[in-house]
Design an enzyme around this catalytic site. Sequence first.
Site, PDB file in Angstrom:
ATOM      1  N   ARG B  38      48.575  40.875  48.445  1.00 10.03           N
ATOM      2  CA  ARG B  38      48.822  42.200  47.973  1.00 10.03           C
ATOM      3  C   ARG B  38      47.429  43.034  48.106  1.00 10.03           C
ATOM      4  O   ARG B  38      47.379  44.395  48.115  1.00 10.03           O
ATOM      5  CB  ARG B  38      49.282  42.268  46.557  1.00 10.03           C
ATOM      6  CG  ARG B  38      48.359  41.487  45.526  1.00 10.03           C
ATOM      7  CD  ARG B  38      49.195  41.047  44.137  1.00 10.03           C
ATOM      8  NE  ARG B  38      49.937  39.814  44.801  1.00 10.03           N
ATOM      9  CZ  ARG B  38      51.168  39.818  44.444  1.00 10.03           C
ATOM     10  NH1 ARG B  38      51.606  40.385  43.390  1.00 10.03           N
ATOM     11  NH2 ARG B  38      51.665  38.549  44.604  1.00 10.03           N
ATOM     12  N   THR B  39      46.279  42.434  47.921  1.00  9.27           N
ATOM     13  CA  THR B  39      45.094  43.209  47.934  1.00  9.27           C
ATOM     14  C   THR B  39      45.046  43.852  49.414  1.00  9.27           C
ATOM     15  O   THR B  39      44.506  44.933  49.689  1.00  9.27           O
ATOM     16  CB  THR B  39      43.738  42.401  47.494  1.00  9.27           C
ATOM     17  OG1 THR B  39      44.054  41.752  46.442  1.00  9.27           O
ATOM     18  CG2 THR B  39      42.637  43.196  47.623  1.00  9.27           C
ATOM     19  N   LYS B  66      31.477  27.064  62.408  1.00 10.96           N
ATOM     20  CA  LYS B  66      31.316  27.095  63.664  1.00 10.96           C
ATOM     21  C   LYS B  66      29.657  27.485  63.556  1.00 10.96           C
ATOM     22  O   LYS B  66      28.895  27.137  64.554  1.00 10.96           O
ATOM     23  CB  LYS B  66      31.976  28.298  64.494  1.00 10.96           C
ATOM     24  CG  LYS B  66      33.190  27.700  65.193  1.00 10.96           C
ATOM     25  CD  LYS B  66      33.812  28.825  65.925  1.00 10.96           C
ATOM     26  CE  LYS B  66      35.034  28.509  66.004  1.00 10.96           C
ATOM     27  NZ  LYS B  66      35.760  29.777  66.635  1.00 10.96           N
ATOM     28  N   ARG B  88      36.725  40.759  51.330  1.00 10.39           N
ATOM     29  CA  ARG B  88      37.127  39.511  50.177  1.00 10.39           C
ATOM     30  C   ARG B  88      36.245  38.342  50.710  1.00 10.39           C
ATOM     31  O   ARG B  88      36.458  37.936  51.999  1.00 10.39           O
ATOM     32  CB  ARG B  88      38.345  39.380  49.925  1.00 10.39           C
ATOM     33  CG  ARG B  88      38.860  37.966  49.538  1.00 10.39           C
ATOM     34  CD  ARG B  88      40.060  37.665  48.706  1.00 10.39           C
ATOM     35  NE  ARG B  88      40.418  38.577  47.714  1.00 10.39           N
ATOM     36  CZ  ARG B  88      41.500  38.862  47.231  1.00 10.39           C
ATOM     37  NH1 ARG B  88      42.555  37.753  47.319  1.00 10.39           N
ATOM     38  NH2 ARG B  88      41.558  39.676  46.216  1.00 10.39           N
ATOM     39  N   HIS B 116      36.424  41.477  40.829  1.00  8.04           N
ATOM     40  CA  HIS B 116      37.567  42.088  41.658  1.00  8.04           C
ATOM     41  C   HIS B 116      37.614  43.364  40.902  1.00  8.04           C
ATOM     42  O   HIS B 116      38.770  43.632  40.283  1.00  8.04           O
ATOM     43  CB  HIS B 116      38.829  41.023  41.351  1.00  8.04           C
ATOM     44  CG  HIS B 116      39.959  41.587  42.334  1.00  8.04           C
ATOM     45  ND1 HIS B 116      39.749  42.524  43.084  1.00  8.04           N
ATOM     46  CD2 HIS B 116      40.919  40.989  42.859  1.00  8.04           C
ATOM     47  CE1 HIS B 116      40.879  42.465  44.002  1.00  8.04           C
ATOM     48  NE2 HIS B 116      41.436  41.637  43.668  1.00  8.04           N
TER      49      HIS B 116
END
Lengths: 439, 289
Positions: B38-39, B66, B88, B116
């Site tokens: 959703r974000t 990596k 995020r 958030h």
Amino acid sequence: MQSTPDQRSLSSTTAFVNARLTDPASNLDQRGGVLIRGDLIADVGPHIAADTVGDAHIIDCDRRVLAPGLIDMMVFTGEPGHEHRETLATASRAAAAGGVTTIVCMPNTDPVIDDVALVDFILRRARDTALVHVHPMAAMTKGLMGEEMSEIGLLSEAGAIAFAHGKTSLASAKVMRNVLAYAKDFGALIVHHLEDPTLAMEGVMNEGEVATRLGLRGIPTAAETIMLERDIRLVELTGGRYHAAQISCRASLDIIRTAKLLGLPVTCGVSINHLTLNENDIGPYRTFFKMKPPLRSEDDRRALVEGVASGDIDVIVSAHDPRGAEGKRRPFAEAADGAVGLETMLGAALRLYHNDEVELLQLLRTLTVNPATLLGIDSGRLAKGAPADLVLVDLETPWVVEPDLLRSKSKNTPFDAARLQGRPLLTVVAGRLVYNYAD
Amino acid sequence: MLLDLSEEAAQLNRQIDKKRDDLRGRTLINLFFEASTRTQSSFELAGKRLGADVMNMAVSTSSVQKGETLVDTAVTLNAMRPDLLVVRHHAAGAVELLSQKVDCSVINAGDGSHEHPTQALLDALTIRRHKGRIEGLIVAICGDILHSRVARSNILLLNTLGARVRVVAPSTLLASGIERLGVEVYTSMREGLADVDIVMMLRLQRERMTSSLVPSQREYFHFFGLDFDKLARAKPNALVMHPGPMNRGVEIDSNVADDVRSVIREQVEMGVAVRMAVLQALARHLPNR
């Protein structure tokens, strides 16, 4: 002849005169001088002056503090295995610039120092490349795996000065018991990092409000105290010589005090970081302040300073741990822990002196004769026949730490741009001038 | 102010023509180091409705393995000259670190257990639309406080806006020192929900649980799951909220989630509006070429 010391090696006979002699071992703090001949101190006292030492090369100390060279019981280098972070050579240059004349390097290298040949390797590399005395600690278990005891007797004979477990705790109480009991037969010192691995597992900083606000998982002080309490019970059981590598909180200091009152062979150290910084310094996720053990609260820091002043804390270490950008330029939880400290230890420690929290002799005691006695070496004192390891200290002049000027290969200092007061001016190791601030 | 702007965006989003041109010519990169439905999609929609070019980059954690550091990733992206970066990351503070290394505006779309912020804004907007105010309301945030960035951002925002905030959770899911953040702490739902205006449930973050914090889902639901029985302790007109994704039957009874008092779907709608408002507010301050 009188001159400023501009040559690398001093004349075979050199007199430091007009100094404030500061020797914690003999509680000496008075005007006088030190005469060195070859690599040893030939004489020391108020009678050593320019007109009493014949044709010796004379260095006028201008009434500044002349102290035994510092002994740092906890230095991590990258040699062998991570030479891009630090070699014995670069660590020794940093040490010299910090007034440190003896470093004890930790065994958690790659490979781990758990074999006679590797102890020999460190000693040879140090002899060939290092400016200061280097003593390796060896691993107390093979590969630092915490399972099989290493060859403590043979390693001691080869030159391992003590036995440690890197930056982890030996989880098995049974193996720890055996190590302490076996080491006792050889008079070997066991130096232990304190952190219960299960309690500390996900933690990356001190547990509490600051960690909660930052959304970081905490390490409770109990992770340290549980391990310390366990170890002290095992010392009680075995009689082995035990040194808590670094304590970070008030509660640990209380445990140490109790153990000492019981007469147990227990000592402890503290890092310069834990004496001068606290968890709030992390601010917006500054990874140069990520350490093991973590920086604790201001209350803990104050307790540790009191512990140094009272003598309950025996040793101050730099906990010098060079880390490159690849380890530090990461989100806090994923970043490497550790900070360089050899070059800033004395200046930072002098904060405690300037704040009137610890007397100068007591402060220097934790940096000289105390570690020397624990390690069984004859340096760390201004005495006839002792090694000519000296540091001339300017107590007063303020300066600002500039990471780019550090001699260490890695620049991860938490004292970036810090204002310190006092610094080494000259460092002498075994009669050789290894650092001159004037250069 | 942001909430007022969001109200306008919410109106716009209910019209047939939802397009504006505040961000025309601008590039927005969605940089998600952690999966999100959703974000990410609401930021994408918000950017597109404001006329920006939107690129979604899902950076698998394997690229970290990596060896590329976050800072190197940031520098690489910065070279592509985006105007807005929505980030995020699974580590607290990662967005802050990244923002120090790039020139463009950076929006935190969730960093580890830290914050958030746009979720808190959309929660505040949803509350305000239903209650007409936030000041003086009693809000209970319930469940996995320890791991929740939603909880931290909501505590900060709702306290600032004058609400009384409670947290309700078993002690193992409460963060140390949480009471110092200005909340009342409860370890019983029956007590914690008494007379509250808002019940905000949190997802039990099982993927973050590496050590035993609750004995079983069944026990958790029994004591901390929101069912009609526990909800009856709250005020009769209390709102039920959840940031999603929900674990039905773990922290919330399925029927409660679909009850008339539940505003969970509206939270998602407000998510787009709030993110549009945030982008618009930033757009006003973007440098002109």
